[in-house]
Scaffold this active site. Structure first.
Site, PDB file in Angstrom:
ATOM      1  N   PHE A 171     -36.775  82.909 -28.855  1.00 42.94           N
ATOM      2  CA  PHE A 171     -36.406  81.494 -28.968  1.00 42.94           C
ATOM      3  C   PHE A 171     -37.451  80.781 -29.808  1.00 42.94           C
ATOM      4  O   PHE A 171     -38.475  81.353 -30.171  1.00 42.94           O
ATOM      5  CB  PHE A 171     -36.273  80.852 -27.586  1.00 42.94           C
ATOM      6  CG  PHE A 171     -37.558  80.810 -26.785  1.00 42.94           C
ATOM      7  CD1 PHE A 171     -38.327  79.664 -26.744  1.00 42.94           C
ATOM      8  CD2 PHE A 171     -37.986  81.914 -26.065  1.00 42.94           C
ATOM      9  CE1 PHE A 171     -39.504  79.609 -26.010  1.00 42.94           C
ATOM     10  CE2 PHE A 171     -39.164  81.875 -25.315  1.00 42.94           C
ATOM     11  CZ  PHE A 171     -39.916  80.719 -25.293  1.00 42.94           C
ATOM     12  N   SER A 227     -41.814  73.601 -16.594  1.00 42.49           N
ATOM     13  CA  SER A 227     -40.867  73.707 -17.701  1.00 42.49           C
ATOM     14  C   SER A 227     -39.429  73.834 -17.220  1.00 42.49           C
ATOM     15  O   SER A 227     -39.150  74.438 -16.181  1.00 42.49           O
ATOM     16  CB  SER A 227     -41.203  74.921 -18.568  1.00 42.49           C
ATOM     17  OG  SER A 227     -40.268  75.053 -19.617  1.00 42.49           O
ATOM     18  N   LYS A 269     -42.985  92.024 -25.636  1.00 48.24           N
ATOM     19  CA  LYS A 269     -43.434  90.663 -25.892  1.00 48.24           C
ATOM     20  C   LYS A 269     -44.361  90.177 -24.779  1.00 48.24           C
ATOM     21  O   LYS A 269     -45.378  89.524 -25.041  1.00 48.24           O
ATOM     22  CB  LYS A 269     -42.229  89.725 -26.013  1.00 48.24           C
ATOM     23  CG  LYS A 269     -42.604  88.276 -26.314  1.00 48.24           C
ATOM     24  CD  LYS A 269     -41.369  87.395 -26.438  1.00 48.24           C
ATOM     25  CE  LYS A 269     -41.757  85.954 -26.728  1.00 48.24           C
ATOM     26  NZ  LYS A 269     -40.576  85.059 -26.814  1.00 48.24           N
ATOM     27  N   LYS A 322     -35.320  77.564 -20.102  1.00 45.70           N
ATOM     28  CA  LYS A 322     -34.940  78.790 -19.411  1.00 45.70           C
ATOM     29  C   LYS A 322     -35.602  80.024 -19.998  1.00 45.70           C
ATOM     30  O   LYS A 322     -35.973  80.950 -19.273  1.00 45.70           O
ATOM     31  CB  LYS A 322     -33.415  78.942 -19.428  1.00 45.70           C
ATOM     32  CG  LYS A 322     -32.690  77.882 -18.598  1.00 45.70           C
ATOM     33  CD  LYS A 322     -31.183  78.074 -18.643  1.00 45.70           C
ATOM     34  CE  LYS A 322     -30.484  77.010 -17.810  1.00 45.70           C
ATOM     35  NZ  LYS A 322     -29.004  77.159 -17.848  1.00 45.70           N
ATOM     36  N   ARG A 335     -48.405  83.483 -24.722  1.00 42.11           N
ATOM     37  CA  ARG A 335     -48.249  83.013 -23.337  1.00 42.11           C
ATOM     38  C   ARG A 335     -48.743  84.074 -22.364  1.00 42.11           C
ATOM     39  O   ARG A 335     -49.398  83.758 -21.366  1.00 42.11           O
ATOM     40  CB  ARG A 335     -46.781  82.661 -23.088  1.00 42.11           C
ATOM     41  CG  ARG A 335     -46.539  81.905 -21.775  1.00 42.11           C
ATOM     42  CD  ARG A 335     -45.132  81.321 -21.725  1.00 42.11           C
ATOM     43  NE  ARG A 335     -45.004  80.210 -22.663  1.00 42.11           N
ATOM     44  CZ  ARG A 335     -44.303  80.250 -23.795  1.00 42.11           C
ATOM     45  NH1 ARG A 335     -43.664  81.338 -24.143  1.00 42.11           N
ATOM     46  NH2 ARG A 335     -44.248  79.197 -24.585  1.00 42.11           N
ATOM     47  N   ASP A 376     -48.412  74.305 -22.805  1.00 42.23           N
ATOM     48  CA  ASP A 376     -47.986  73.725 -24.066  1.00 42.23           C
ATOM     49  C   ASP A 376     -48.326  74.738 -25.151  1.00 42.23           C
ATOM     50  O   ASP A 376     -49.385  75.374 -25.112  1.00 42.23           O
ATOM     51  CB  ASP A 376     -48.676  72.391 -24.338  1.00 42.23           C
ATOM     52  CG  ASP A 376     -47.924  71.570 -25.376  1.00 42.23           C
ATOM     53  OD1 ASP A 376     -46.697  71.764 -25.519  1.00 42.23           O
ATOM     54  OD2 ASP A 376     -48.547  70.726 -26.044  1.00 42.23           O
ATOM     55  N   THR A 377     -47.409  74.898 -26.071  1.00 41.67           N
ATOM     56  CA  THR A 377     -47.555  75.913 -27.103  1.00 41.67           C
ATOM     57  C   THR A 377     -47.344  75.294 -28.472  1.00 41.67           C
ATOM     58  O   THR A 377     -46.487  74.422 -28.646  1.00 41.67           O
ATOM     59  CB  THR A 377     -46.530  77.050 -26.898  1.00 41.67           C
ATOM     60  OG1 THR A 377     -46.816  77.712 -25.670  1.00 41.67           O
ATOM     61  CG2 THR A 377     -46.600  78.057 -28.032  1.00 41.67           C
TER      62      THR A 377
END
EC number: 3.6.1.66
Length: 206
Positions: A155, A9, A178, A12, A184, A72-73
């Protein structure tokens, strides 16, 4: 000698999140941008998160040496029959902003009441080793979509996604919190035992 992990990826925010989660693992973790592959990009044209994640990992593996991690999300909203799903990053079109995607999501949920705004994030992580062996894992975070963006720490759809267990959006909680509960983080946690095993192995390239 420490093994190198290269993240496919260039996002950032995502890179920081993954690095934070893997910081106690015995790997040197770098992003593709940090090793001069800023222009490397993969068209995410597969039908599933699994296929997209593996495609991103295997394409970068052709160019660099090391362990490749790609993910991938997707955000899956029940009232929208699972949309935006695999198209989450480009929900409002190609090369759009997070705000564009969020605004379209709110528009499409305009008349949907709170109790029917259930959704979940799903992340699939693909790991390709030096010898081209690969394995995958997934993580899911349940919640619902709010009526307005809240919070400034996050984000993507984070400002709209209210976490089921906290009642707050992902943008309203700290990075540390988080990284304990996110989709993730869960996917990487599901890989942890395998990654720890890999860390102790001497796997050579083909």
């Amino acid at each position: 000698m420490r093994r190198k992990v290269i993240l496919s990826s260039g996002n950032k925010h995502k890179v920081k999140e993954i690095k934070d989660i893997l910081k106690n693992m015995p790997f040197d973790v770098v992003s593709k941008d940090e090793i001069g592959f800023e222009d490397f990009d993969v068209i995410e044209d597969r039908e599933t998160l699994e296929e997209n994640a593996l495609k991103k990992a295997t394409e970068l593996k052709k160019l660099v040496s090391g362990i490749i991690i790609a993910d991938d999300t997707g955000l899956f909203v029940d009232a929208l029959d699972g949309q935006p799903g695999v198209y989450s990053a480009r929900y409002a079109g190609e090369h759009v902003s997070y705000i564009d995607n969020n605004n379209l999501l709110l528009k499409n949920l305009k008349n949907i009441p709170s109790e029917k705004r259930t959704a979940y994030f799903k992340t699939v992580v693909a790991v390709v080793l030096e010898n081209d062996e690969y394995f995958m894992a997934e993580g899911i975070l349940n919640g619902k979509i709010g009526f307005e963006a809240k919070g400034d720490n996050g984000f993507g759809y984070d400002p709209l996604f209210i976490v089921e267990s906290t009642g707050k959006t992902l943008s309203e909680i700290s990075d540390d919190e988080k990284n304990k509960i996110s989709h993730r983080a869960k996917a990487l946690l599901n890989l942890k035992e395998r990654l720890e095993k890999v860390a102790g192995e001497n796997i050579s390239s083909k």
